[in-house]
Design an enzyme around this catalytic site. Structure first.
Site, PDB file in Angstrom:
ATOM      1  N   GLN A  75      45.493  44.743  37.708  1.00 48.82           N
ATOM      2  CA  GLN A  75      44.579  45.529  36.855  1.00 48.82           C
ATOM      3  C   GLN A  75      43.876  46.639  37.656  1.00 48.82           C
ATOM      4  O   GLN A  75      42.735  46.986  37.376  1.00 48.82           O
ATOM      5  CB  GLN A  75      43.552  44.628  36.177  1.00 48.82           C
ATOM      6  CG  GLN A  75      44.058  43.976  34.905  1.00 48.82           C
ATOM      7  CD  GLN A  75      44.568  44.986  33.887  1.00 48.82           C
ATOM      8  OE1 GLN A  75      44.052  46.099  33.767  1.00 48.82           O
ATOM      9  NE2 GLN A  75      45.587  44.620  33.141  1.00 48.82           N
ATOM     10  N   SER A  76      44.553  47.194  38.640  1.00 49.05           N
ATOM     11  CA  SER A  76      43.922  48.185  39.515  1.00 49.05           C
ATOM     12  C   SER A  76      43.485  49.450  38.760  1.00 49.05           C
ATOM     13  O   SER A  76      44.306  50.137  38.133  1.00 49.05           O
ATOM     14  CB  SER A  76      44.912  48.559  40.615  1.00 49.05           C
ATOM     15  OG  SER A  76      44.460  49.687  41.305  1.00 49.05           O
ATOM     16  N   ASN A  77      42.194  49.743  38.839  1.00 48.14           N
ATOM     17  CA  ASN A  77      41.677  51.002  38.284  1.00 48.14           C
ATOM     18  C   ASN A  77      42.193  52.184  39.098  1.00 48.14           C
ATOM     19  O   ASN A  77      42.428  53.269  38.580  1.00 48.14           O
ATOM     20  CB  ASN A  77      40.149  51.011  38.332  1.00 48.14           C
ATOM     21  CG  ASN A  77      39.558  49.917  37.480  1.00 48.14           C
ATOM     22  OD1 ASN A  77      39.722  49.916  36.269  1.00 48.14           O
ATOM     23  ND2 ASN A  77      38.878  48.959  38.103  1.00 48.14           N
TER      24      ASN A  77
END
Ligand SMILES: *Cc1c(COP(=O)(O)O)cnc(C)c1O
Length: 330
Positions: A75-77
């Site tokens: 879920q890396s921004n």
């Protein structure tokens, strides 16, 4: 302090808003809480990574790169922001993810795929060989005649530090505009660049302002070492020295919980409390943990010497949706 010749492309909507959170301050008691809304640095390009990527991607363009390669958690921004910037600039993007490919694309992963990023997934057990994975993809693109520019996790390196040196100078203007003194600035720390950049900028522009990072994964010792490495590299790359020749990073690692991306009930409760009292959205991976830690510091009287506590809101709202099950319980 920013060298005039420093390559930068303007991507973030700056300055970001700054205002007090009086309902939560009243609820908790203690110093007045303020928020710096770096989550509003854009929409697709929202959050702290955009500030760093303004400098990293400018260097990529200077190097005439065709493909941006970077990495992060599922879920890396940071991966999402890099993918969307690449699309906007007509570059290709390759994302190296830590973990297995999700059955359903959601949150940041969905947006990164929409933007056309190539995604590869590696189990956590092979993360120690991250350098090899980068080399593999670099060679893969080189074979097609394409050159790559590698951005490390969270764009936390010498180049990325400029993003939060710059943010510190913006925040100092906010503090002055509101006549604030005795300030503590709090942020979440995941790859270290936001905290190190802020600490560096504050040491330069407003040494009275304290900066505290809340670790969301590794230990305080890890982040002290990582910050020192990035700051050293920054000094070497730009021929500059640290204000006072050294910089202590104040990191609190008591609110990590069970690990990166895993939040305790207290974090979900904090997210719910802040949403109800302020209409402000935090995320479970970074800002929820940091805000939880900050409130605990205020409640326990550890911040009584400060009149104002500023929460650097680094973004992450897209990461709320994949956590819908845990969030419906708060
Ligand atoms: C990456 C990230 C952080 C942590 O910033 P670092 O510079 O990596 O330490 C904090 N909040 C959000 C929402 C992030 O995406």
């Amino acid at each position: 302090m920013l060298p005039a010749s420093l390559p930068r492309i303007h991507l973030a909507q700056l300055p970001t808003p700054f205002y007090p959170l009086d309902r939560i301050s009243e609820h908790v008691g203690g110093p007045r809480i303020w928020v710096k809304r770096d989550d509003l640095s854009g929409f697709e390009l929202s959050g702290n990574k955009v500030r760093k990527l303004e400098f990293a991607v400018a260097e990529a363009l200077q190097h005439k790169a065709d493909v941006l390669i970077t990495c992060g958690g599922i879920q890396s921004n940071h991966c999402r922001a890099t993918a969307l910037i690449a699309a906007r600039l007509g570059l290709q993007c390759h994302l190296v993810f830590r973990g297995t490919e999700p059955d359903i694309k959601d949150g940041n992963t969905l947006l990164a795929s929409l933007a056309g990023a190539q995604c590869s997934y590696y189990p956590a057990t092979s993360w120690g060989r991250l350098k090899e994975h980068f080399l593999f993809w670099k060679a893969h693109y080189a074979a097609q005649g394409l050159s790559t520019y590698e951005i490390p996790t969270g764009a936390s390196n010498a180049v990325g530090l400029w993003g939060y040196v710059n943010a510190a100078s913006e925040l100092v203007s906010d503090l002055q505009m509101h006549g604030l003194d005795a300030c503590l600035v709090c942020c979440a720390t995941g790859s270290g660049g936001t905290h190190a950049g802020l600490a560096l900028g504050m040491a330069e522009f407003a040494p009275d302002v304290a900066v505290k990072g809340y670790a969301v994964c590794d230990s305080a010792a890890y982040f002290q070492e990582k910050g020192a490495e990035d700051l050293d590299a920054w000094c070497v790359k730009y021929g500059l020295s640290l204000p006072g020749n050294s910089l202590e990073l104040d990191i609190d690692d008591r609110y990590i919980g069970r690990g990166y991306g895993i939040a305790d009930p207290g974090v979900y409760e904090t997210i719910g409390l802040v949403a109800r009292l302020e209409g402000l959205l935090l995320d479970p991976v970074y800002t929820g943990k940091a805000f939880f830690g900050m409130l605990d510091g205020i409640r326990s009287g550890r911040f009584d010497r400060f009149k104002n506590v500023v929460f650097m809101h680094t973004g992450g709202a897209f990461g709320l949706f994949p956590e819908r099950d845990a969030l419906t319980l708060v």
